[in-house]
Design a protein around this motif. Sequence first.
Motif, short mmCIF file in Angstrom:
data_model
loop_
_atom_site.label_atom_id
_atom_site.label_comp_id
_atom_site.label_asym_id
_atom_site.label_seq_id
_atom_site.Cartn_x
_atom_site.Cartn_y
_atom_site.Cartn_z
N LEU A 8 -63.10 62.10 -38.28
CA LEU A 8 -62.11 60.82 -38.26
C LEU A 8 -61.67 60.50 -37.11
O LEU A 8 -61.47 59.18 -37.07
N PHE A 9 -61.17 61.18 -36.23
CA PHE A 9 -60.54 60.66 -35.21
C PHE A 9 -61.69 60.18 -33.95
O PHE A 9 -61.39 58.93 -33.51
N SER A 10 -62.97 60.78 -34.30
CA SER A 10 -63.88 59.83 -33.49
C SER A 10 -64.13 58.26 -33.89
O SER A 10 -64.35 57.51 -33.27
N ALA A 11 -64.23 58.25 -35.16
CA ALA A 11 -64.16 56.89 -36.26
C ALA A 11 -63.14 56.10 -35.51
O ALA A 11 -63.27 54.73 -35.58
N TYR A 42 -72.62 55.78 -28.89
CA TYR A 42 -73.27 56.27 -30.14
C TYR A 42 -72.52 57.52 -30.83
O TYR A 42 -72.80 58.49 -30.39
N LYS A 43 -71.87 57.19 -31.92
CA LYS A 43 -71.24 57.88 -32.54
C LYS A 43 -71.85 59.03 -33.62
O LYS A 43 -72.44 58.20 -34.77
N ILE A 44 -71.85 60.21 -33.41
CA ILE A 44 -72.34 61.07 -34.52
C ILE A 44 -71.23 61.96 -35.14
O ILE A 44 -70.62 62.54 -34.15
N GLY A 45 -71.14 62.21 -36.34
CA GLY A 45 -70.46 63.00 -37.04
C GLY A 45 -71.17 64.12 -37.56
O GLY A 45 -72.39 63.94 -37.88
N SER A 46 -70.47 64.89 -38.06
CA SER A 46 -71.20 66.24 -38.93
C SER A 46 -70.21 66.70 -40.00
O SER A 46 -69.11 66.97 -39.76
N ILE A 47 -70.70 67.00 -41.26
CA ILE A 47 -70.21 67.77 -42.24
C ILE A 47 -71.03 69.12 -42.41
O ILE A 47 -72.28 69.38 -42.42
N TYR A 90 -56.71 59.67 -27.39
CA TYR A 90 -56.79 60.67 -26.17
C TYR A 90 -58.29 60.57 -26.18
O TYR A 90 -58.89 60.57 -25.08
N ILE A 91 -58.97 60.61 -27.35
CA ILE A 91 -60.66 60.93 -27.34
C ILE A 91 -61.06 59.69 -26.77
O ILE A 91 -62.09 59.64 -25.86
N ARG A 92 -60.47 58.47 -26.97
CA ARG A 92 -60.83 57.22 -26.53
C ARG A 92 -60.75 57.30 -25.14
O ARG A 92 -61.69 56.74 -24.09
N ILE A 129 -69.02 58.17 -21.35
CA ILE A 129 -69.80 58.92 -22.59
C ILE A 129 -70.76 57.87 -23.25
O ILE A 129 -70.29 56.64 -23.56
N THR A 130 -71.76 58.11 -23.48
CA THR A 130 -73.05 57.30 -24.21
C THR A 130 -73.20 57.73 -25.49
O THR A 130 -73.68 56.87 -26.42
N HIS A 131 -73.00 59.09 -25.95
CA HIS A 131 -73.04 59.80 -27.21
C HIS A 131 -72.06 60.89 -27.50
O HIS A 131 -71.82 61.42 -26.47
N SER A 132 -71.46 60.44 -28.52
CA SER A 132 -70.35 61.49 -28.95
C SER A 132 -70.77 62.33 -30.15
O SER A 132 -71.39 61.67 -31.07
N ILE A 133 -70.68 63.73 -30.11
CA ILE A 133 -70.77 64.49 -31.69
C ILE A 133 -69.75 64.99 -32.08
O ILE A 133 -68.93 66.04 -31.35
#
Length: 403
Positions: A102-105, A112-117, A80-82, A90-94
Amino acid sequence: MMKNILLIMPYGSVGGMERLALTFYNYYKSEGYNVKALKFIKLNNDIINFGDDELFIKPYDFADMSKQERLSFYLKAPTYIRKTIKKHKITHSIAFGDMANLFSALTFTNEYKIGSIHALKSVELTNKTFFNSLTRIGYTKFYGRLNKLVCISKAIKEDLISKCDYKFSNLEVIYNPHNTQDIVDLSKVKIEDVEEQKIFSKKTVLFLGRLSVQKSPWHLIKAFKLVQAELKDVNLVLIGDGDKSVIQYIKTQIKEFNLTENVCFLGRKNNPYKYINASNVLVLSSHYEGTPNVIVESIAIGTPIVSSFCTKGIIELMSTKEYKETQENIILESGIVTPNLFKGVLGLPKDTTLTNEEVLLSKALIQVLENDSFKLNLNEHKIELLTKFDLNFVANQYLKHLD
């Protein structure tokens, strides 16, 4: 090149990650970027909303799904995200939090994929759930597909590397941003409800956040029993929703302790800041945290804080100096940090014996409630404490490519 940004989050509740997503959304929109916000779960009582730019996957909570349906959700969410990323170019996802990370990865897209903890993961992952097992695998197998993984404190980065076997070199420490002027302006709005006015006419201890195992509010209830026994004319206010089992547990506590007249559940609030402003002290009794947004918000408003030493990130927020963990209360520029309440096991407690840590939490609350010098000291150091949370700097740092 125009930036098309996708913000990915689990919920639209009053939690810190969701408020952070909204802060980013408003900032990036003001900069002229195209921004979409994707919630995994959209509920009718969502506090955080994104208008026409909001997307969602399911209109009901995980707790209302069968095990089979939840597993199906986990398997289908990356697809779904894809599709969303492709459709909106989309050029950047956060992504906010492990589920979104995990789902973004796993979308296998090229933005440009940005994750956050946002929390101390070694503690959280002691709870052996299916998704926590997936998360541990992600730290060694999949998180390398993120271009950047933001840790909102130095303590979180150190914890991922030393205790969670994190295998990739894409970590960067960036503190959460805050539009402190907006927070202060909203905090000055008057409380109109007559019953709420009565509640806050007394000295008030405020809990703001999700009533969850992570936040372990049963410690606070036990500490507040001691506070109320000594000061009498004081209320504890709880703002936020939460896990049904946790809420039921603490309601039983409150009844057993004869605190029903002094503990108030106000639920979700669109503007929690006016309640912070109306309170004498903000309290956190968490088992683990990252760098809780509510602490920065309370500093900006000028309300002192009492928090357990649930992570070194608490010290990063509440002081300009470094302190080692101790079994005594630590007085800081913005309040008091009490010893860690976590005893190695997550979940509702089986042992209800009063602990020394809960006694020290109560003593810290009493100390702040009885002494105006804590509020004066906080306001004296406010500007210095807030410098590293500048919204313009942080929002742009997220999008900046790692060297």
